[in-house]
Design a protein around this motif. Structure first.
Motif: not given
Length: 287
Positions: A206-214
């Motif tokens: 599983l390859a993922m990129s996940i949006g964050t506001a950190d």
């Protein structure tokens, strides 16, 4: 109006007016669209005035947006290369493909292993209109495009384009790049990813990129409001929420990090400010 001809084996290829089997697509050129905004921010040509207006508004709120988007795209390239070169993966399922931008995933994988097979999935008529660019693979490998929604995993796994291109008994890399931040809590993004991953055999990834506001809460928060004002609400995630997608999997070092820190090109180390990249990324193997 754009016309599309349905191809064989679940694939879709571009058509021209007058051919048999054509159906018209409404690309909603009067409404901003996330894929075209992405294209506009990066200076592409597959966008309209409404998308450029949205991109300009977002850039005013967060001038680093192009850095963020390029870092995400570069992560996809490095992950695909790692999967083909280091992990020996020869099958890829790319869900939420977006407008084709070379090099696409199949170009990266087939540059390493020409026999690689790639299935692209998107439910967006804009991507469908550009899908011919996703079909141009190597003679040794194969590519297919499946028109389906990630919210219906069964439709993806049962599609002829998936079944005729990928062997479900051999490892498959499931790639979900920069898509789940457009899925709200009621969509159960973690559950949907799991439904796609569970049928895949041991040794799959599983390859993922996940949006964050950190990294820049105020700036990214304002960008998110610009998206929401145009009918595209976002669900940004912190590290704990992001790691939930990888539960039960073996994370590849360095684990979950901002995308520009995942196996970076040595020449690029230290060239990108952490505050300019609002995306976590990781790669994990299914035991």
């Amino acid at each position: 109006m754009i016309f599309i001809r349905s191809g064989v084996d679940g694939m879709v290829v571009g058509g021209t007016a007058g051919e048999d089997g054509l159906r018209s697509l409404d690309l909603r050129t009067d409404e901003a669209h996330s894929a075209r905004i992405y294209d506009a921010v990066l200076g592409g040509k597959d966008n309209y005035a409404v998308d450029r207006e949205a991109a300009a508004a977002m850039l005013r709120e967060w001038p680093a947006l192009p850095v963020h988007m390029r870092a995400n795209r570069d992560f996809m390239h490095r992950a695909a290369r790692y999967l083909a070169e280091e992990a020996g993966i020869r099958q890829f399922l790319d869900v939420g493909t977006g407008i084709p931008t070379s090099p696409n995933l199949h170009e990266v994988a087939q540059a390493v292993a020409p026999e690689s097979r790639v299935v692209y999935v998107d439910n967006d008529p804009i991507v469908l209109a550009h899908s011919r660019a996703l079909m141009a693979g190597t003679p040794e490998g194969s590519t297919a495009y499946v028109e389906a929604d990630m919210r219906d995993p069964r439709a993806i796994l049962d599609a002829p384009g998936f079944r005729d291109t990928l062997d479900p008994t051999e490892p498959i890399a499931l790639c979900v790049i920069a898509i789940v931040h457009f899925m709200l809590d009621e969509d159960d993004a973690v559950g949907l990813v799991r439904q796609l991953l569970d049928p895949l055999p041991s040794g799959s990834y599983l390859a993922m990129s996940i949006g964050t506001a950190d990294c820049a809460p105020d700036e990214i928060g304002r960008v998110a409001r610009e998206y929401a004002a145009r009918g595209m609400p976002m669900r940004l995630r912190d590290p704990e929420e992001s790691l939930a997608f990888f539960e039960g999997l073996d994370l590849v070092a360095p684990g979950l990090v901002q995308v520009h820190h995942w196996h970076p090109d040595p020449a690029e180390i230290g060239t990108i400010d952490d505050a300019d990249v609002g995306m976590y990324g990781a790669l994990a193997r299914k035991p």
